[in-house]
Design an enzyme around this catalytic site. Structure first.
Site, PDB file in Angstrom:
ATOM      1  N   LYS A   1       0.771  -1.309  -0.059  1.00 23.88           N
ATOM      2  CA  LYS A   1      -0.049   0.004   0.034  1.00 23.88           C
ATOM      3  C   LYS A   1       0.883   1.181   0.109  1.00 23.88           C
ATOM      4  O   LYS A   1       1.758   1.344   0.976  1.00 23.88           O
ATOM      5  CB  LYS A   1      -1.040  -0.182   1.440  1.00 23.88           C
ATOM      6  CG  LYS A   1      -1.945   0.806   1.173  1.00 23.88           C
ATOM      7  CD  LYS A   1      -3.122   0.629   2.169  1.00 23.88           C
ATOM      8  CE  LYS A   1      -4.197   1.550   1.968  1.00 23.88           C
ATOM      9  NZ  LYS A   1      -5.547   1.047   2.906  1.00 23.88           N
TER      10      LYS A   1
ATOM     11  N   GLU B   1     -20.251  -4.320   9.340  1.00 22.32           N
ATOM     12  CA  GLU B   1     -21.248  -3.442  10.118  1.00 22.32           C
ATOM     13  C   GLU B   1     -22.329  -4.351  10.800  1.00 22.32           C
ATOM     14  O   GLU B   1     -22.862  -3.938  11.849  1.00 22.32           O
ATOM     15  CB  GLU B   1     -21.831  -2.481   9.079  1.00 22.32           C
ATOM     16  CG  GLU B   1     -20.790  -1.254   8.994  1.00 22.32           C
ATOM     17  CD  GLU B   1     -19.843  -1.468   7.738  1.00 22.32           C
ATOM     18  OE1 GLU B   1     -20.135  -2.670   7.089  1.00 22.32           O
ATOM     19  OE2 GLU B   1     -19.078  -0.807   7.184  1.00 22.32           O
TER      20      GLU B   1
ATOM     21  N   ARG C   1     -26.008  -0.619   5.933  1.00 22.18           N
ATOM     22  CA  ARG C   1     -25.788  -1.944   5.922  1.00 22.18           C
ATOM     23  C   ARG C   1     -26.479  -2.986   7.056  1.00 22.18           C
ATOM     24  O   ARG C   1     -26.836  -4.075   6.812  1.00 22.18           O
ATOM     25  CB  ARG C   1     -24.208  -2.504   6.055  1.00 22.18           C
ATOM     26  CG  ARG C   1     -23.410  -2.055   4.842  1.00 22.18           C
ATOM     27  CD  ARG C   1     -23.389  -3.404   3.981  1.00 22.18           C
ATOM     28  NE  ARG C   1     -23.061  -3.227   2.722  1.00 22.18           N
ATOM     29  CZ  ARG C   1     -21.852  -3.521   2.203  1.00 22.18           C
ATOM     30  NH1 ARG C   1     -20.859  -3.872   2.955  1.00 22.18           N
ATOM     31  NH2 ARG C   1     -21.565  -3.253   0.984  1.00 22.18           N
TER      32      ARG C   1
HETATM   33  C1  TPP Z   1     -19.453  -1.077   3.929  1.00 24.08           C
HETATM   34  C2  TPP Z   1     -18.161  -0.120   4.130  1.00 24.08           C
HETATM   35  N1  TPP Z   1     -17.538   0.060   5.102  1.00 24.08           N
HETATM   36  C3  TPP Z   1     -16.461   1.018   5.321  1.00 24.08           C
HETATM   37  C4  TPP Z   1     -15.910   1.579   4.173  1.00 24.08           C
HETATM   38  C5  TPP Z   1     -14.883   2.406   4.621  1.00 24.08           C
HETATM   39  N2  TPP Z   1     -13.649   1.795   3.954  1.00 24.08           N
HETATM   40  C6  TPP Z   1     -13.301   2.089   2.642  1.00 24.08           C
HETATM   41  S1  TPP Z   1     -11.673   1.707   2.226  1.00 24.08           S
HETATM   42  C7  TPP Z   1     -11.615   0.569   3.439  1.00 24.08           C
HETATM   43  C8  TPP Z   1     -10.401  -0.627   3.457  1.00 24.08           C
HETATM   44  C9  TPP Z   1     -10.337  -1.373   2.636  1.00 24.08           C
HETATM   45  O1  TPP Z   1      -9.471  -1.980   2.593  1.00 24.08           O
HETATM   46  P1  TPP Z   1      -8.945  -3.039   1.398  1.00 24.08           P
HETATM   47  O2  TPP Z   1     -10.056  -3.589   0.865  1.00 24.08           O
HETATM   48  O3  TPP Z   1      -7.980  -3.817   1.906  1.00 24.08           O
HETATM   49  O4  TPP Z   1      -8.354  -1.904   0.365  1.00 24.08           O
HETATM   50  P2  TPP Z   1      -6.888  -0.979   0.437  1.00 24.08           P
HETATM   51  O5  TPP Z   1      -7.478   0.619   0.816  1.00 24.08           O
HETATM   52  O6  TPP Z   1      -6.076  -1.551   1.523  1.00 24.08           O
HETATM   53  O7  TPP Z   1      -6.350  -1.051  -0.850  1.00 24.08           O
HETATM   54  C10 TPP Z   1     -12.888   1.032   4.520  1.00 24.08           C
HETATM   55  C11 TPP Z   1     -12.873   0.263   5.584  1.00 24.08           C
HETATM   56  C12 TPP Z   1     -16.608   1.365   3.100  1.00 24.08           C
HETATM   57  N3  TPP Z   1     -16.269   1.923   1.964  1.00 24.08           N
HETATM   58  N4  TPP Z   1     -17.688   0.516   3.216  1.00 24.08           N
END
Ligand code: TPP
Length: 646
Positions: free
Chosen positions: A282, A367, A395
């Site tokens: 990342k 959630e 959700r």
């Molecule tokens: C239902 C939901 N909950 C929380 C989020 C907030 N959120 C956006 S990106 C993320 C982390 C995603 O992690 P990953 O899929 O590993 O992607 P990375 O950013 O590490 O590449 C979160 C918790 C969201 N977009 N949707």
């Protein structure tokens, strides 16, 4: 020096580039992303981590004929650049500019609107089945992060896809991070696959085999079969994905372009459900983001050489103030528990995580589980505080209804980012919570006008009984109290802030402050307005509403929430049912539409939710033929948005 990127007809041109040229393009895309996001803010680290992946996908597949779905979509900047949006990229997340997420109305290469996590495999499976039913032949590929894989929906989809057996490629982009470090047993499982020494050896062997497999021809699937046979079960004790019915290829270096290209080609040729496990870094290519991917997950403007954030107003966010208040409350009451769904930073709960690690739970992007787990804790006498953004609480609706309210359990919902969030746009605006929470029997819904009231309301919520939601916007603290008298919170009681006779403005939460300014504007226009701080969206203060409605005969309700199902509906019901004489009624809120992205202040003003918009609406009720003077100096009444990203 002229960039290669500027001369290419993308994405078609990728297929004709040499490896050296692809690597050059990767570097140029990274620079473009860093430069733009330093000015616009956005999801930097996630996007930098998938540049090679996006290049490889668009080199092998023929988008938009082949369908690529990015989970959450916050990491799709390279995809945007590679699919003809280089020239618009500098307008990222700006009002009128391109979105920070895939948008079907922006490009045919954006197959689905995304923003909420863990949806990509379900979407991809649906599209793949539609393809089969129509006898078509394109490839469908979903990219999902290890964080997003913690969401239950992703497992539901994997489970189903494995059974259906249709051709579908899932790329697991494993960078060990959600926004913060990824959590849970799955994260440990992936970490084991990545790091155990004998698995590392197997990984090298696998990479060698893939590199030697012919790209085309009938030998391909035979080679993949052999490859699977040689590795499966032999080296990885429990192949979760294989057991679910997927061909598992990985873990692979997610920055090795030729390896990625070959692996995607293999997956395509193999057919059936295939999972490619790509290990990425990342923030790749920008040292400050590699060092602190959490801070650079979603950023405001920053200084590129140093990586320093350029914070414009320095004031604290409501989330931070909430976080501090809940820690203070927990120091006095050991029953208080804090729960977040992968957002300890965004919700301000990181302070709680440090202070009371045993009473803090980051459940991952889950959630629904967060809410029902809170129910379990509450059933045993604890007082859980579930801090979730309004948009993501959508959700967990059934869990709130069935697992909390129906049980009459005392759970406090800290509903952050309630209302318009700004640059993240329609997937992230939190305008529905009042409508969906008000309709649940036994639910209490409060909204503070400022940080002082937020702290008082949290204290009140922790000491009452039954389910209670506290909703507050993506905003910074106001500092000085604008409304001096701030009497203690009383259940279901609003507060009379101004006592005029011409029109009554009933404002909720974030709209009290601009309504106060609107009262000032109206005064300059010779009108005296009443202002009520509603405090509660449920139960509403019926006696105060009746009193001000009877006195002013004109009532304007203002709320940063959907007009359908909002506080305004509750007020108009009371007026219709309980008042005989004629009362004019108007309602300002978020219209029945999906609001675009852009600065929160602009979006609010477009909905009429600025001091001037509120004053104009009230003025029109009093003088339908008159026009308000445009010369009013409108103070910056809506507390400016906090820097950064939702
Ligand atoms: C239902 C939901 N909950 C929380 C989020 C907030 N959120 C956006 S990106 C993320 C982390 C995603 O992690 P990953 O899929 O590993 O992607 P990375 O950013 O590490 O590449 C979160 C918790 C969201 N977009 N949707």
């Amino acid at each position: 020096m002229a960039r290669l990127l500027d001369s290419l007809d993308l994405p078609k041109a990728l297929k004709h580039l040499t490896l050296g040229q692809l690597q050059q393009v990767a570097g140029e895309i990274r620079e473009e992303i860093i430069d733009t996001v330093s000015k616009t803010g956005g999801h930097l680290a996630s996007s930098l981590g998938v540049v090679e992946l996006a290049l490889a996908i668009h080199t092998v597949l023929d988008s938009p004929y082949d369908k690529v779905i990015w989970d959450v979509g916050h990491q799709a900047y390279a995809h945007k650049i590679l699919t003809g949006r280089l020239n618009e990229f500098s307008s990222l997340r700006q009002y009128g500019g391109i979105s920070g997420f895939p948008r079907t109305d922006e490009s045919p290469h954006d197959i689905y609107n995304t923003g909420h996590s863990s949806t990509s495999i379900s979407i991809a499976l649906g599209i793949a089945k539609a393809r089969d039913l129509k006898d078509e032949n394109y490839s469908v590929l979903a990219v999902i992060g290890d964080g997003s894989l913690t969401g239950g929906m992703a497992f539901e989809a994997l489970n189903h896809a494995g059974q259906l057996g249709t051709s579908l490629i899932v790329v697991l982009n494993d960078n060990e991070m959600s926004i913060s470090r990824n959590v849970g047993g799955l994260a440990s499982y992936l970490s084991r696959i990545r790091t155990e020494p004998h698995l590392l050896k197997a990984r090298r062997r696998l990479e060698r085999i893939i590199k030697n497999i012919p790209i085309i021809g009938k030998d391909v699937s035979e080679s993949v079969r052999k490859l699977k046979g040689s590795l499966k079960y032999l080296v990885i004790p429990s192949m979760l994905f294989e057991d679910l019915g997927f061909t598992y290829l990985g873990p692979l270096d997610g920055h090795d372009i030729p390896l990625l290209i070959r692996t995607i080609q293999q997956a395509k040729a193999k057919g059936g459900p295939v999972l490619i496990h790509a290990v990425t870094k990342k923030g790749k290519g920008y040292p400050p983001a590699e060092k602190d991917p959490r801070a650079f997950h979603g950023v405001g403007k920053f200084h590129v050489p140093s990586g320093k954030m350029l914070v414009s107003n320095g004031s604290r966010s409501l989330s931070e103030i909430f976080g501090e208040a809940v820690v203070k409350a927990a120091s006095k009451d050991p029953r208080i528990i804090a729960i977040t769904a992968a957002m300890p930073d965004g919700t301000g709960l990181n302070a709680f995580m440090k202070a009371y690690p045993n009473r803090f739970f980051d459940v991952g992007i889950a959630e629904q589980h967060a809410v029902t787990m809170a129910g379990g804790l509450a059933s045993q006498g604890f007082i859980p505080v579930v801090a979730v953004y309004s948009t993501f609480l959508q959700r967990a609706y059934d869990q709130i209804v069935h697992d909390i309210a129906l049980q009459g359990l005392h759970v406090v919902f800290a509903v952050d980012r309630a209302g318009l969030v700004g640059e993240d746009g329609p997937t992230h605006h939190g305008n529905l919570d009042i409508a969906f929470l008000r309709s649940i029997p036994g639910m209490t819904v409060m909204a503070p006008m400022d940080e002082h009231e937020l702290v008082s309301m949290l204290d009140f919520a922790l000491h009452m009984q039954g389910p209670c939601a506290l909703r507050y916007p993506r905003s910074s603290a106001m500092g000085k109290k604008k409304v001096k008298a701030c009497p203690p919170i009383e259940y279901g009681r609003g507060l009379l802030v101004e006592n005029g006779k011409d029109v009554a403005i009933i404002a909720l939460g974030s709209m009290v402050d601009p309504s106060l300014d609107a009262v000032g504007i109206l005064r300059q226009e010779g009108l005296s307005a009443t202002l009520v701080n509603a405090r509660f969206a449920k139960p509403v203060d019926e006696s105060l509403i009746l009193e001000v409605s009877r006195k002013c005969k004109k009532v304007l309700v203002v709320e940063e929430a959907s007009t359908i199902g909002g506080l305004g509906n509750a007020v108009s019901d009371i007026i219709c049912n309980k008042i005989q004489e004629k009362v004019d009624f108007a309602h300002l809120g978020i219209p029945d539409d999906f609001v675009t992205h852009g600065p929160r202040e602009i979006l609010l003003a477009e909905c009429g939710l600025s001091a001037m918009g509120i004053a104009e609406a009230a003025f029109r009720m009093c003088k339908p033929r008159g026009a308000i003077s445009l010369a009013h100096e409108v103070s910056q009444s809506v507390a400016s948005s906090v820097e950064g990203v939702t």
